[in-house]
Enzyme design. Sequence first.
Site, short mmCIF file in Angstrom:
data_model
loop_
_atom_site.label_atom_id
_atom_site.label_comp_id
_atom_site.label_asym_id
_atom_site.label_seq_id
_atom_site.Cartn_x
_atom_site.Cartn_y
_atom_site.Cartn_z
N HIS A 1 7.73 0.09 2.27
CA HIS A 1 7.56 -1.26 2.80
C HIS A 1 6.38 -1.97 2.15
O HIS A 1 5.47 -1.33 1.65
CB HIS A 1 7.36 -1.22 4.32
CG HIS A 1 6.05 -0.62 4.75
ND1 HIS A 1 5.80 0.73 4.74
CD2 HIS A 1 4.89 -1.21 5.16
CE1 HIS A 1 4.56 0.95 5.15
NE2 HIS A 1 3.98 -0.21 5.41
N ASN B 1 0.88 -1.17 0.00
CA ASN B 1 0.00 0.00 0.00
C ASN B 1 0.90 1.20 0.00
O ASN B 1 1.83 1.28 0.80
CB ASN B 1 -0.85 0.05 1.27
CG ASN B 1 -1.82 -1.11 1.34
OD1 ASN B 1 -2.25 -1.64 0.32
ND2 ASN B 1 -2.17 -1.51 2.55
#
Length: 334
Positions: free
Chosen positions: A148, A135
Amino acid sequence: MHELRWNPLVRQWIIVAAHRAVRPWRPTDKERASCPFCPGAPELKHLTSWDVVVLPNKYPALIPHPETPTGWRHPLYVSKEARGVAEVIVETPEHEGDFHTLTLPHVLKVMKVFKEEFEKLSRLEYVEYVALFRNKGKEIGVSLSHPHSQVYALPFIPPRVASEIKSFEEYFEKHGRCLICDIVEHEQAVRDRTVYENEEFLTILPYYAMWPYELHVYPKKHVKSISELSEKDLKFLADAIRVVTATYSRLLKRDAPYIMAMHNHPSKGDYLYHFHIEFYQPYRDPEKLKYAAGSEWGYWVFTYDGIPEERVKELRQACVEIQGNTGDVLGKCE
Ligand code: ZN
Ligand code: ZN
Ligand code: FE
């Protein structure tokens, strides 16, 4: 409290994780000093040097040893243990960036970690599916800007993947072929929706896109999961992914938000499946967000604003523009 609750109306598991309500929301610049993924953070103290690292999710949706649901003692309401693993893959020690701002060899390392994670978690006896996703951006609700990805090792096959498996099976029964193999072959021939192609992967805005700038990355070879990709294949996958994120940022003329979902074969069993990656973009033009609203949430009916075969031209243009200045691009924009 961790538990899975069965929604009998739509026949889906809901992950109930009470503690996730308290997780931090978008640390500001001031809080950057306390970024848990930057070198020097307590979580990373044990590492002297690293470029990609896997950490347990501090606010896991699933845990390996959950409490047994006490239940509401009524046959209407079914629950089961939220047994699984939630991890975070920190892709770089740098606090800002995206796949295309990392070098190709660095993104190859990230892909190798994705593959290791898929294999490691798939071996756990209680894991049915490894969901690897990324995301990015405040529009998507990302609480930490440090680059990440996330991994959810789930005790069930997600509905979207289950639905794809059914489609692969039905298509095979009818045509004796793999659905995505046929889509790849067709798109390579007609080139109406292709955005980027390298030796091993084809990136298209699908005929059946649900989001305005949705992009799918399909391996040209029939592989079921990232596990079947060689080091060379992973390099071309890294390349395709870098081009997608660079294209999005070029298109929006800023650091672009997106959702990336890897669709792998389930961890157990043997189904007809063709590995792929889907990217969803929340914008419908560089300034306007496309919201999933009444039609999408209330009925699961998507309206596509525009025509995919027209919109693909915007993505192709952005792809061509980044080709020269992203470096290490192995394939060709359409
Ligand atoms: Zn950071
Ligand atoms: Zn296939
Ligand atoms: Fe898919």
